[in-house]
Write an enzyme that holds these catalytic residues in place. Structure first.
Site, mmCIF file in Angstrom:
data_model
loop_
_atom_site.group_PDB
_atom_site.id
_atom_site.type_symbol
_atom_site.label_atom_id
_atom_site.label_comp_id
_atom_site.label_asym_id
_atom_site.label_seq_id
_atom_site.Cartn_x
_atom_site.Cartn_y
_atom_site.Cartn_z
ATOM 1 N N SER A 96 28.014 66.078 76.613
ATOM 2 C CA SER A 96 26.784 66.346 75.865
ATOM 3 C C SER A 96 27.139 66.909 74.490
ATOM 4 C CB SER A 96 25.889 67.326 76.626
ATOM 5 O OG SER A 96 26.551 68.575 76.802
ATOM 6 N N HIS A 97 26.161 66.970 73.633
ATOM 7 C CA HIS A 97 26.320 67.518 72.288
ATOM 8 C C HIS A 97 25.271 68.606 72.080
ATOM 9 C CE1 HIS A 97 28.882 64.150 70.605
ATOM 10 N NE2 HIS A 97 28.456 63.624 71.751
ATOM 11 N N PRO A 98 25.592 69.642 71.308
ATOM 12 C CA PRO A 98 24.630 70.731 71.085
ATOM 13 C C PRO A 98 23.472 70.287 70.186
ATOM 14 C CG PRO A 98 26.569 71.053 69.725
ATOM 15 C CD PRO A 98 26.870 69.888 70.618
ATOM 16 N N THR A 105 26.237 68.241 65.312
ATOM 17 C CA THR A 105 26.421 67.789 66.700
ATOM 18 C C THR A 105 27.779 67.131 66.903
ATOM 19 O OG1 THR A 105 25.410 65.645 66.198
ATOM 20 C CG2 THR A 105 23.932 67.402 66.990
#
Length: 232
Positions: A96-98, A105
């Site tokens: 996942s990415h923030p 990101t």
């Protein structure tokens, strides 16, 4: 870069020249069928009488007895129960990415282990991976007797319960309870397959844990839930 290229060449040669013989050994040992252009790594376990269609790529996957995966599928870090049917073009989506707080990101700004050339992070400041069983490296859990239609993707951290059904083309982003029918993007509950009482009895019987002799003895009952549950 040179070492990376040598590794890539070695991997290509192994899959083309050596793995076809490894595949024959796996098929014989597990009484399974693996079609052409299918590859499993050393961390993958086939627990017996499995079927992998053409162009299936599995990394660190445990596939339960009698389960199968359709063509053109790719899965990693996944555990699957017994007698589960996974359609073609299946995918697990890991990492996942923030989205909040972080300015960017891009992994180069929050993980020092980034494989990308544009990487600046001095330490890991964001957890990219979510595990269902971190000890064994599993990020997706699919239960027993699950039916997953074609072109389904499942996000990391998701549990799909026993007897559940996932409609074709769905994106599964959250846990699916046993014997529920989910579909859509993102996947949402459409209905339950059976009544609460019937589901409770099925969970108590756990027919998929019975041996093949028991299944053959009761095979004529599998066509009707009421007949199957009678006197059990």
């Amino acid at each position: 870069m040179f070492n990376r290229k040598i590794g890539e060449i070695g991997s290509i040669l192994y899959r083309a020249l050596i793995f076809p013989f490894v595949r024959i050994g796996i098929e014989a040992k597990t009484k399974s069928i693996m079609k052409q252009e299918t590859y499993v790594n050393k961390g993958t376990k086939l627990l017996g009488k499995n079927y992998l269609d053409r162009n299936v790529y599995l990394t660190n996957v445990c596939l339960g007895f009698g389960s199968y995966i359709g063509r053109n599928s790719k899965a990693s870090n996944m555990r699957v129960g017994k007698y589960t049917s996974i359609g073609c073009d299946f995918r697990t989506i890991l990492g996942s990415h923030p989205l909040d707080t972080f300015v960017s990101t891009h992994p180069g700004f929050y993980t020092k282990d980034s494989i990308f050339p544009a990487s600046y992070a001095k330490e890991n400041t964001y957890e990219e991976n979510v595990y269902t069983d971190k000890e064994n490296g599993y990020q997706v859990e699919i239960g027993n007797d699950v039916w997953i239609g074609a072109s389904v993707a499942v996000l990391q951290g998701v549990h799909i319960g026993d007897g559940a059904c996932i409609g074709a083309g769905s994106l599964v982003t959250k846990d699916v309870e046993p014997y529920a029918v989910y579909a859509g993007v993102p996947a949402k509950k459409i209905k339950m397959r059976f009544s609460d009482e019937e589901i409770k009895k099925l969970q108590e019987i756990r027919w998929f844990d019975k041996n093949e002799a028991w299944i053959m003895e009761h095979i004529d009952e599998f066509g009707d839930i009421k007949t199957f549950l009678k006197d059990k």
